[in-house]
Design a protein around this motif. Structure first.
Motif, PDB file in Angstrom:
ATOM      1  N   ARG A 147      24.581  32.688  -7.464  1.00  0.00           N
ATOM      2  CA  ARG A 147      23.660  33.203  -8.477  1.00  0.00           C
ATOM      3  C   ARG A 147      23.695  32.415  -9.793  1.00  0.00           C
ATOM      4  NH1 ARG A 147      20.907  36.985  -6.214  1.00  0.00           N
ATOM      5  NH2 ARG A 147      21.818  38.550  -4.893  1.00  0.00           N
ATOM      6  N   GLY A 148      24.531  31.367  -9.836  1.00  0.00           N
ATOM      7  CA  GLY A 148      24.574  30.534 -11.029  1.00  0.00           C
ATOM      8  C   GLY A 148      23.366  29.619 -11.105  1.00  0.00           C
ATOM      9  N   ARG A 149      23.163  29.070 -12.292  1.00  0.00           N
ATOM     10  CA  ARG A 149      22.067  28.127 -12.538  1.00  0.00           C
ATOM     11  C   ARG A 149      22.644  26.853 -13.157  1.00  0.00           C
ATOM     12  NH1 ARG A 149      17.218  30.879 -12.411  1.00  0.00           N
ATOM     13  NH2 ARG A 149      17.360  33.144 -12.503  1.00  0.00           N
ATOM     14  N   VAL A 150      21.874  25.778 -13.139  1.00  0.00           N
ATOM     15  CA  VAL A 150      22.306  24.527 -13.755  1.00  0.00           C
ATOM     16  C   VAL A 150      22.637  24.802 -15.219  1.00  0.00           C
ATOM     17  CG1 VAL A 150      21.608  22.204 -14.436  1.00  0.00           C
ATOM     18  CG2 VAL A 150      21.027  23.056 -12.164  1.00  0.00           C
ATOM     19  N   GLY A 151      23.795  24.325 -15.652  1.00  0.00           N
ATOM     20  CA  GLY A 151      24.250  24.523 -17.019  1.00  0.00           C
ATOM     21  C   GLY A 151      25.188  25.710 -17.187  1.00  0.00           C
ATOM     22  N   ASP A 152      25.197  26.621 -16.214  1.00  0.00           N
ATOM     23  CA  ASP A 152      26.110  27.767 -16.290  1.00  0.00           C
ATOM     24  C   ASP A 152      27.554  27.310 -16.137  1.00  0.00           C
ATOM     25  OD1 ASP A 152      23.943  29.427 -16.507  1.00  0.00           O
ATOM     26  OD2 ASP A 152      24.228  30.435 -14.571  1.00  0.00           O
ATOM     27  N   VAL A 153      28.434  27.942 -16.866  1.00  0.00           N
ATOM     28  CA  VAL A 153      29.873  27.738 -16.706  1.00  0.00           C
ATOM     29  C   VAL A 153      30.411  29.006 -16.056  1.00  0.00           C
ATOM     30  CG1 VAL A 153      32.065  27.386 -17.887  1.00  0.00           C
ATOM     31  CG2 VAL A 153      30.018  26.204 -18.693  1.00  0.00           C
ATOM     32  N   VAL A 154      31.033  28.837 -14.889  1.00  0.00           N
ATOM     33  CA  VAL A 154      31.545  29.984 -14.136  1.00  0.00           C
ATOM     34  C   VAL A 154      33.051  29.845 -13.960  1.00  0.00           C
ATOM     35  CG1 VAL A 154      29.364  30.362 -12.931  1.00  0.00           C
ATOM     36  CG2 VAL A 154      31.087  28.891 -11.899  1.00  0.00           C
ATOM     37  N   LYS A 155      33.701  30.966 -13.759  1.00  0.00           N
ATOM     38  CA  LYS A 155      35.149  30.961 -13.540  1.00  0.00           C
ATOM     39  C   LYS A 155      35.426  31.127 -12.063  1.00  0.00           C
ATOM     40  CE  LYS A 155      36.174  32.736 -18.067  1.00  0.00           C
ATOM     41  NZ  LYS A 155      36.720  33.768 -18.898  1.00  0.00           N
ATOM     42  N   MET A 156      36.322  30.263 -11.572  1.00  0.00           N
ATOM     43  CA  MET A 156      36.693  30.341 -10.170  1.00  0.00           C
ATOM     44  C   MET A 156      38.204  30.487 -10.077  1.00  0.00           C
ATOM     45  SD  MET A 156      36.426  26.907  -7.918  1.00  0.00           S
ATOM     46  CE  MET A 156      37.278  25.544  -8.669  1.00  0.00           C
ATOM     47  N   GLN A 157      38.628  31.276  -9.087  1.00  0.00           N
ATOM     48  CA  GLN A 157      40.051  31.486  -8.860  1.00  0.00           C
ATOM     49  C   GLN A 157      40.599  30.324  -8.034  1.00  0.00           C
ATOM     50  OE1 GLN A 157      41.817  34.178 -10.157  1.00  0.00           O
ATOM     51  NE2 GLN A 157      43.547  32.921  -9.523  1.00  0.00           N
ATOM     52  N   THR A 158      41.634  29.677  -8.542  1.00  0.00           N
ATOM     53  CA  THR A 158      42.300  28.592  -7.811  1.00  0.00           C
ATOM     54  C   THR A 158      43.761  28.978  -7.646  1.00  0.00           C
ATOM     55  OG1 THR A 158      43.030  27.357  -9.757  1.00  0.00           O
ATOM     56  CG2 THR A 158      40.785  26.907  -8.956  1.00  0.00           C
ATOM     57  N   PRO A 159      44.504  28.253  -6.825  1.00  0.00           N
ATOM     58  CA  PRO A 159      45.935  28.550  -6.701  1.00  0.00           C
ATOM     59  C   PRO A 159      46.676  28.446  -8.039  1.00  0.00           C
ATOM     60  CG  PRO A 159      45.235  27.134  -4.909  1.00  0.00           C
ATOM     61  CD  PRO A 159      44.075  27.244  -5.862  1.00  0.00           C
ATOM     62  N   ALA A 160      46.161  27.619  -8.950  1.00  0.00           N
ATOM     63  CA  ALA A 160      46.799  27.447 -10.259  1.00  0.00           C
ATOM     64  C   ALA A 160      46.300  28.468 -11.288  1.00  0.00           C
ATOM     65  CB  ALA A 160      46.549  26.034 -10.771  1.00  0.00           C
ATOM     66  N   GLY A 161      45.380  29.346 -10.880  1.00  0.00           N
ATOM     67  CA  GLY A 161      44.839  30.340 -11.801  1.00  0.00           C
ATOM     68  C   GLY A 161      43.341  30.163 -11.987  1.00  0.00           C
ATOM     69  N   LEU A 162      42.790  30.830 -12.986  1.00  0.00           N
ATOM     70  CA  LEU A 162      41.353  30.725 -13.250  1.00  0.00           C
ATOM     71  C   LEU A 162      41.008  29.350 -13.803  1.00  0.00           C
ATOM     72  CD1 LEU A 162      40.243  34.125 -14.821  1.00  0.00           C
ATOM     73  CD2 LEU A 162      39.597  33.173 -12.623  1.00  0.00           C
ATOM     74  N   GLU A 163      39.905  28.806 -13.323  1.00  0.00           N
ATOM     75  CA  GLU A 163      39.436  27.509 -13.797  1.00  0.00           C
ATOM     76  C   GLU A 163      37.940  27.625 -14.053  1.00  0.00           C
ATOM     77  OE1 GLU A 163      39.227  22.827 -12.399  1.00  0.00           O
ATOM     78  OE2 GLU A 163      40.335  24.246 -11.190  1.00  0.00           O
ATOM     79  N   GLU A 164      37.472  27.050 -15.141  1.00  0.00           N
ATOM     80  CA  GLU A 164      36.052  27.057 -15.446  1.00  0.00           C
ATOM     81  C   GLU A 164      35.410  25.789 -14.890  1.00  0.00           C
ATOM     82  OE1 GLU A 164      35.476  27.567 -19.656  1.00  0.00           O
ATOM     83  OE2 GLU A 164      35.749  29.740 -19.486  1.00  0.00           O
ATOM     84  N   VAL A 165      34.241  25.969 -14.263  1.00  0.00           N
ATOM     85  CA  VAL A 165      33.475  24.828 -13.760  1.00  0.00           C
ATOM     86  C   VAL A 165      32.032  24.983 -14.244  1.00  0.00           C
ATOM     87  CG1 VAL A 165      34.943  24.475 -11.731  1.00  0.00           C
ATOM     88  CG2 VAL A 165      32.936  25.931 -11.544  1.00  0.00           C
ATOM     89  N   GLU A 166      31.393  23.846 -14.484  1.00  0.00           N
ATOM     90  CA  GLU A 166      30.003  23.843 -14.925  1.00  0.00           C
ATOM     91  C   GLU A 166      29.111  23.367 -13.793  1.00  0.00           C
ATOM     92  OE1 GLU A 166      26.971  21.842 -18.208  1.00  0.00           O
ATOM     93  OE2 GLU A 166      29.105  21.348 -18.279  1.00  0.00           O
ATOM     94  N   ILE A 167      28.057  24.108 -13.530  1.00  0.00           N
ATOM     95  CA  ILE A 167      27.093  23.738 -12.486  1.00  0.00           C
ATOM     96  C   ILE A 167      26.199  22.631 -13.025  1.00  0.00           C
ATOM     97  CG2 ILE A 167      25.198  24.543 -11.026  1.00  0.00           C
ATOM     98  CD1 ILE A 167      26.486  27.361 -11.162  1.00  0.00           C
ATOM     99  N   LEU A 168      26.217  21.486 -12.345  1.00  0.00           N
ATOM    100  CA  LEU A 168      25.442  20.321 -12.788  1.00  0.00           C
ATOM    101  C   LEU A 168      24.119  20.160 -12.033  1.00  0.00           C
ATOM    102  CD1 LEU A 168      28.364  17.730 -12.994  1.00  0.00           C
ATOM    103  CD2 LEU A 168      27.433  19.152 -14.843  1.00  0.00           C
ATOM    104  N   ALA A 169      24.106  20.511 -10.737  1.00  0.00           N
ATOM    105  CA  ALA A 169      22.887  20.333  -9.944  1.00  0.00           C
ATOM    106  C   ALA A 169      22.899  21.302  -8.780  1.00  0.00           C
ATOM    107  CB  ALA A 169      22.801  18.904  -9.417  1.00  0.00           C
ATOM    108  N   ILE A 170      21.716  21.728  -8.354  1.00  0.00           N
ATOM    109  CA  ILE A 170      21.523  22.610  -7.204  1.00  0.00           C
ATOM    110  C   ILE A 170      20.431  22.003  -6.340  1.00  0.00           C
ATOM    111  CG2 ILE A 170      20.880  24.927  -6.433  1.00  0.00           C
ATOM    112  CD1 ILE A 170      21.617  25.889  -9.309  1.00  0.00           C
ATOM    113  N   ARG A 171      20.721  21.826  -5.038  1.00  0.00           N
ATOM    114  CA  ARG A 171      19.732  21.292  -4.112  1.00  0.00           C
ATOM    115  C   ARG A 171      19.686  22.164  -2.861  1.00  0.00           C
ATOM    116  NH1 ARG A 171      22.982  17.086  -4.675  1.00  0.00           N
ATOM    117  NH2 ARG A 171      23.336  16.914  -2.456  1.00  0.00           N
ATOM    118  N   TYR A 172      18.511  22.212  -2.258  1.00  0.00           N
ATOM    119  CA  TYR A 172      18.334  22.894  -0.987  1.00  0.00           C
ATOM    120  C   TYR A 172      17.747  21.895  -0.003  1.00  0.00           C
ATOM    121  CZ  TYR A 172      19.299  27.366  -3.165  1.00  0.00           C
ATOM    122  OH  TYR A 172      19.916  28.401  -3.798  1.00  0.00           O
ATOM    123  N   PRO A 173      18.001  22.067   1.287  1.00  0.00           N
ATOM    124  CA  PRO A 173      17.439  21.130   2.268  1.00  0.00           C
ATOM    125  C   PRO A 173      15.913  21.185   2.288  1.00  0.00           C
ATOM    126  CG  PRO A 173      18.730  22.865   3.352  1.00  0.00           C
ATOM    127  CD  PRO A 173      18.790  23.115   1.891  1.00  0.00           C
ATOM    128  N   GLY A 174      15.333  20.077   2.663  1.00  0.00           N
ATOM    129  CA  GLY A 174      13.887  20.033   2.836  1.00  0.00           C
ATOM    130  C   GLY A 174      13.113  19.646   1.594  1.00  0.00           C
TER     131      GLY A 174
END
Length: 177
Positions: A147-174
């Motif tokens: 449900r994120g969009r390009v430019g959104d910063v989301v938090k993801m759970q990693t083994p090292a704890g919470l990490e923030e990632v920024e969505i740079l691009a979204i593509r769909y097939p076709g």
């Protein structure tokens, strides 16, 4: 709680109450595997077991013992595939109309806090392969990106704890940009 779907060591169980989403390609791949098992491999093994059974003492007959073991493996995998295919909800990501948001089937490029870029495709649990950059819809990164969009910063759970990632691009097939 174990279910019949959990009897295959190679495939992860679906989280309770979730649908088994699958792309048309993934669905076809599982159907082809089931067909190969039941129409090609199983008949060959049955033939070997029948031949071996006719050779006398079965307790020391390697062809018979291995063949029976292989038949159990084939039948277990076929039951698993049959149930997964029966419960599958096939979704074609190429038909996604809201291409500005991350949904099932999207290929997403994101950057972590160290500016390391990574690209993943969000697929069904039975078709995802991390070696090809494919992650399960139920994985921590997919849950964070959905449900994120390009430019959104989301938090993801990693083994090292919470990490923030920024969505740079979204593509769909076709669709090519």
């Amino acid at each position: 709680m174990a279910t019949d779907l959990d009897d295959d060591d190679a495939a992860p169980a679906l989280p309770p109450g979730t649908k088994n989403y699958m792309t048309p390609t993934g669905h076809a791949r599982l159907r082809a595997e089931l067909h190969e098992l039941m129409r090609v491999e199983r008949p060959k093994v049955v033939e070997i077991v029948s031949w071996a059974a006719g050779n006398g003492d079965r307790s020391e007959n390697g062809d018979y013992i291995y063949g029976k073991k292989r038949l159990r493996e084939i039948d277990r995998r076929a039951r698993f595939l049959g149930k997964r295919l029966e419960n599958a909800e096939v979704v074609d990501p190429a038909r996604q109309t809201n291409r500005g948001q991350v949904f099932f089937g999207a290929t997403v490029t994101y950057a972590n806090e160290r500016d390391e870029e990574r690209t993943v495709t969000i697929l069904g649990v039975d078709e995802a392969d991390i070696r090809r950059g494919e992650v399960s819809l139920h994985s921590p990164i997919a849950r964070a990106l959905l449900r994120g969009r390009v430019g959104d910063v989301v938090k993801m759970q990693t083994p090292a704890g919470l990490e923030e990632v920024e969505i740079l691009a979204i593509r769909y097939p076709g669709v090519t940009a």
